[in-house]
Design a protein around this motif. Sequence first.
Motif, PDB file in Angstrom:
ATOM      1  N   ARG A  92      -6.146  66.355 110.382  1.00 16.57           N
ATOM      2  CA  ARG A  92      -6.225  64.808 110.579  1.00 16.57           C
ATOM      3  C   ARG A  92      -7.620  64.106 110.505  1.00 16.57           C
ATOM      4  N   ILE A  93      -8.525  64.972 110.603  1.00 14.51           N
ATOM      5  CA  ILE A  93      -9.945  64.789 110.406  1.00 14.51           C
ATOM      6  C   ILE A  93     -10.348  64.401 108.902  1.00 14.51           C
ATOM      7  N   GLU A  94      -9.690  65.585 108.219  1.00 20.04           N
ATOM      8  CA  GLU A  94     -10.014  65.501 106.827  1.00 20.04           C
ATOM      9  C   GLU A  94      -9.246  64.371 106.043  1.00 20.04           C
ATOM     10  N   ALA A  95      -8.088  64.081 106.463  1.00 18.35           N
ATOM     11  CA  ALA A  95      -7.288  63.045 105.803  1.00 18.35           C
ATOM     12  C   ALA A  95      -8.180  61.803 105.267  1.00 18.35           C
ATOM     13  N   PHE A  96      -9.125  61.288 106.226  1.00 17.33           N
ATOM     14  CA  PHE A  96      -9.663  60.124 106.175  1.00 17.33           C
ATOM     15  C   PHE A  96     -10.573  60.410 104.712  1.00 17.33           C
ATOM     16  N   ALA A  97     -10.957  61.591 104.533  1.00 15.10           N
ATOM     17  CA  ALA A  97     -11.845  61.805 103.347  1.00 15.10           C
ATOM     18  C   ALA A  97     -11.154  61.866 101.958  1.00 15.10           C
ATOM     19  N   GLU A  98      -9.861  62.194 101.865  1.00 21.34           N
ATOM     20  CA  GLU A  98      -9.050  62.332 100.804  1.00 21.34           C
ATOM     21  C   GLU A  98      -9.411  61.413  99.672  1.00 21.34           C
ATOM     22  N   PRO A  99      -9.404  60.161  99.863  1.00 21.70           N
ATOM     23  CA  PRO A  99      -9.667  59.189  98.527  1.00 21.70           C
ATOM     24  C   PRO A  99     -11.066  59.399  97.772  1.00 21.70           C
TER      25      PRO A  99
END
Length: 474
Positions: free
Chosen positions: A387-394
């Motif tokens: 869930r932390i990493e999800a924000f970096a995907e774009p």
Amino acid sequence: MAKEEKKDLLSYIREGRTMTQSEKLRLIVSLSIPSILAQISATVMFFIDYAMVGHLGERATASVGLVESTTWLMGGLASAANMGFSVQVAHFIGANDFEAARRVLRQSLVCCFMWSLMLSLACVAVAQPLPFWLGGSASIANDATLYFLIIGLAGIFFQMEGLAGSMLKCSGNMKIPSMLNILMCVMDVVFNYCFIYQLDMGVKGAAMGTALAELVTAALMLYFLLWRSPMLNIFSVQRPTHNVLHSTHNIQRNSFRPSADVVRTAFKIGAPMGLQHLLMGSAQIVSTIIVAPLGNVAIAANSMAITVESLCYMPGYGIAEAATTLVGQGIGAGQRLLTRSFAYMSVSLGIAVMTLMGALMFIFAPELMGILSPVDAIVQQGAEALRIEAFAEPLFAATIVANGVFIGAGDTLVPAIMSLTSMWGVRLTLAATLAPRFGLKGVWTAMAIDLCFRGIIFLARLWRGNWQNKIIKA
């Protein structure tokens, strides 16, 4: 898009014909979809594969997770060698010089085979002490050593499968490599089930199943490249010489002996990528060392979370492969404006797709981790990390696809320096600082910040267009 329509649009690049925005998008999507499906299926099958090991217990999962970053390092070094030659092939195909493309192909088979032998010997040399170097405990060292040793010895299969697949993709054939990669994943699961459960070989069986799947896939991939490819086959068609004066030239042209010009260009393209994989892989190993003192649960959760996250970014790699093909052929054809347009559209598509995938990963993180492990502590820590990493995907998407653009143009040195600076200067520095206080969450927070920073600097280079000035001519 129909097969013939895709071929027609690819020929537009080599023929210098004008393409509408709609045609460009259709071509990008048509090349991306097979690769995306292959990437996702590979991750899903690896997901299932990992779940098999995960259900053997915490120690088995930790033993595979401990050496996973090192196996990625070896795979990255193999991939760098492959791209050094396949990018040249894409440029020659774009220039309609198929004989030169086949000349590069012949030499690549010899050079990459020799390189894979060197990598396998290196794996054999370090397999025994590696788990202890990485901070693993004696309880998982034996399984970790066996797993890494078998995967390392199978490196020749991985190298040849990757080389053949890369050559086919750079010629515009995404379908065959994608179908064979899907087949490899299915075989991997079947073979692993047989070795792990039916023959009760545990972690060692997982490595043997993967090695066997790679062997079969490599053989099939080489068959479709060397005998069946319309542009790159070198065995199924005999090209007669017209007279005695041309015979010596043809013998030299058809030779497998590496020549200075091809190897030198391959080195210029592949060496920065190899150095990047070496130092990035080393950084992943350092990251594993940072995680190892947190315990076997953290090691397993970290490794499994990386596997789950790959479901999110594999579509980005599929689009990046399409971008490499289109940019490589566009460069070879001298289509500068068209090449730039392909680059921008590919990156935009990658960002859109991975943003959606990141949102889904955030929502279903606990359920995805639960598939891989029945241990509640592992599921909880892994879900928090995802869930932390999800924000970096774009922005991670921007990095992945832009890098595919740069590779297609033969611009590999500056992007490698940018990645290494971000990895070592941002991720590892922050991870070492945050891990003792925040545990695995701190390590993944550092990873997310690194990926966002890297995406920003890669986008800046893409928009400035410097990559188009670094084209390497063979």
